[in-house]
Design a protein around this motif. Structure first.
Motif, PDB file in Angstrom:
ATOM      1  N   PHE A  78       0.785  -1.223   0.000  1.00 36.93           N
ATOM      2  CA  PHE A  78       0.000   0.000   0.000  1.00 36.93           C
ATOM      3  C   PHE A  78       0.823   1.282   0.000  1.00 36.93           C
ATOM      4  O   PHE A  78       0.277   2.360  -0.092  1.00 36.93           O
ATOM      5  CB  PHE A  78      -0.953  -0.011   1.206  1.00 36.93           C
ATOM      6  N   VAL A  79       2.123   1.178   0.134  1.00 33.98           N
ATOM      7  CA  VAL A  79       2.963   2.368   0.132  1.00 33.98           C
ATOM      8  C   VAL A  79       3.047   2.904  -1.295  1.00 33.98           C
ATOM      9  O   VAL A  79       3.477   2.202  -2.206  1.00 33.98           O
ATOM     10  CB  VAL A  79       4.369   2.060   0.676  1.00 33.98           C
ATOM     11  N   PRO A  80       2.622   4.161  -1.490  1.00 35.04           N
ATOM     12  CA  PRO A  80       2.697   4.729  -2.842  1.00 35.04           C
ATOM     13  C   PRO A  80       4.151   4.976  -3.242  1.00 35.04           C
ATOM     14  O   PRO A  80       5.014   5.186  -2.393  1.00 35.04           O
ATOM     15  CB  PRO A  80       1.926   6.053  -2.722  1.00 35.04           C
ATOM     16  N   LYS A  81       4.400   4.946  -4.530  1.00 36.58           N
ATOM     17  CA  LYS A  81       5.752   5.169  -5.042  1.00 36.58           C
ATOM     18  C   LYS A  81       6.003   6.641  -5.353  1.00 36.58           C
ATOM     19  O   LYS A  81       7.097   7.029  -5.730  1.00 36.58           O
ATOM     20  CB  LYS A  81       5.999   4.312  -6.292  1.00 36.58           C
ATOM     21  N   SER A  82       4.980   7.473  -5.204  1.00 37.82           N
ATOM     22  CA  SER A  82       5.131   8.910  -5.422  1.00 37.82           C
ATOM     23  C   SER A  82       4.157   9.638  -4.495  1.00 37.82           C
ATOM     24  O   SER A  82       3.308   9.023  -3.852  1.00 37.82           O
ATOM     25  CB  SER A  82       4.853   9.273  -6.875  1.00 37.82           C
ATOM     26  N   PHE A  83       4.274  10.965  -4.426  1.00 39.59           N
ATOM     27  CA  PHE A  83       3.414  11.757  -3.547  1.00 39.59           C
ATOM     28  C   PHE A  83       1.954  11.562  -3.930  1.00 39.59           C
ATOM     29  O   PHE A  83       1.601  11.554  -5.097  1.00 39.59           O
ATOM     30  CB  PHE A  83       3.788  13.234  -3.643  1.00 39.59           C
ATOM     31  N   SER A  84       1.100  11.402  -2.929  1.00 35.50           N
ATOM     32  CA  SER A  84      -0.317  11.170  -3.160  1.00 35.50           C
ATOM     33  C   SER A  84      -1.113  12.407  -2.753  1.00 35.50           C
ATOM     34  O   SER A  84      -0.932  12.943  -1.657  1.00 35.50           O
ATOM     35  CB  SER A  84      -0.779   9.964  -2.345  1.00 35.50           C
ATOM     36  N   ALA A  85      -2.014  12.840  -3.621  1.00 39.01           N
ATOM     37  CA  ALA A  85      -2.851  14.007  -3.322  1.00 39.01           C
ATOM     38  C   ALA A  85      -3.780  13.750  -2.139  1.00 39.01           C
ATOM     39  O   ALA A  85      -4.247  14.696  -1.505  1.00 39.01           O
ATOM     40  CB  ALA A  85      -3.660  14.390  -4.556  1.00 39.01           C
ATOM     41  N   SER A  86      -4.032  12.491  -1.798  1.00 42.16           N
ATOM     42  CA  SER A  86      -4.945  12.192  -0.695  1.00 42.16           C
ATOM     43  C   SER A  86      -4.404  12.659   0.650  1.00 42.16           C
ATOM     44  O   SER A  86      -5.171  12.876   1.585  1.00 42.16           O
ATOM     45  CB  SER A  86      -5.260  10.696  -0.647  1.00 42.16           C
ATOM     46  N   ILE A  87      -3.095  12.811   0.774  1.00 46.58           N
ATOM     47  CA  ILE A  87      -2.521  13.276   2.037  1.00 46.58           C
ATOM     48  C   ILE A  87      -2.171  14.765   1.993  1.00 46.58           C
ATOM     49  O   ILE A  87      -1.717  15.320   2.988  1.00 46.58           O
ATOM     50  CB  ILE A  87      -1.273  12.458   2.422  1.00 46.58           C
ATOM     51  N   PRO A  89      -3.877  17.599   2.169  1.00 40.40           N
ATOM     52  CA  PRO A  89      -4.385  18.490   3.219  1.00 40.40           C
ATOM     53  C   PRO A  89      -3.569  18.412   4.518  1.00 40.40           C
ATOM     54  O   PRO A  89      -3.323  19.419   5.157  1.00 40.40           O
ATOM     55  CB  PRO A  89      -5.818  18.021   3.433  1.00 40.40           C
ATOM     56  N   LEU A  90      -3.141  17.224   4.888  1.00 40.16           N
ATOM     57  CA  LEU A  90      -2.335  17.083   6.104  1.00 40.16           C
ATOM     58  C   LEU A  90      -0.961  17.710   5.941  1.00 40.16           C
ATOM     59  O   LEU A  90      -0.445  18.343   6.861  1.00 40.16           O
ATOM     60  CB  LEU A  90      -2.198  15.609   6.483  1.00 40.16           C
ATOM     61  N   VAL A 117       3.586  12.942   6.773  1.00 43.20           N
ATOM     62  CA  VAL A 117       2.756  11.738   6.692  1.00 43.20           C
ATOM     63  C   VAL A 117       3.632  10.570   6.262  1.00 43.20           C
ATOM     64  O   VAL A 117       4.339  10.652   5.251  1.00 43.20           O
ATOM     65  CB  VAL A 117       1.580  11.933   5.713  1.00 43.20           C
ATOM     66  N   ILE A 118       3.568   9.504   7.035  1.00 43.71           N
ATOM     67  CA  ILE A 118       4.375   8.317   6.793  1.00 43.71           C
ATOM     68  C   ILE A 118       3.448   7.167   6.444  1.00 43.71           C
ATOM     69  O   ILE A 118       2.377   7.021   7.027  1.00 43.71           O
ATOM     70  CB  ILE A 118       5.176   7.933   8.067  1.00 43.71           C
TER      71      ILE A 118
END
Length: 123
Positions: free
Chosen positions: A13-22, A24-25, A32-33
């Protein structure tokens, strides 16, 4: 530090690139880890054996060691107030973090947690 968890034993489940879902945090200043849990794909049989009928474990001892190693390497990595959030099995994992590791995880947010594995996916 905020850990986004989904430690289900069915995939990585670890994304290989930055995810827009995180995003806002991160805009609020959180780091975010996301760490794959024990039992996820691409792991040894020993990892799968631990997760078998034991989803509450979620690899927390290893996760906590990872956080501690990162904080030893990076001075800005503050583990004095680690939060955790997740949905579905990740919600179950987030609650488990507070119940079984309250000395490390200080706050949790669980969305749609599946808290009784006997009823999860009974269809």
């Amino acid at each position: 530090m905020v850990e986004h968890i989904y430690a289900g034993p069915t995939g990585s489940f670890v994304p290989k690139s930055f995810s827009a879902s995180i995003e806002p945090l991160t805009q609020l200043g959180f780091i975010v880890i996301q760490i794959d849990g024990m039992g996820t794909n691409h792991r040894s049989r020993a990892f799968h054996d631990i997760a078998w009928k034991n989803l509450r474990d979620a690899g927390f001892p290893d996760r906590i060691l990872w956080h501690k190693a990162a904080s030893a390497k990076y001075l800005w990595y503050d583990i004095s107030n680690v939060g955790i959030f997740g949905a579905s099995a990740g919600g179950q994992n987030a609650v488990s973090a507070l119940l079984f590791h309250p000395d490390f995880y200080k706050v949790a947010v669980a969305n749609s947690g599946c808290y009784d594995n006997r009823l999860d996916k009974i269809w």
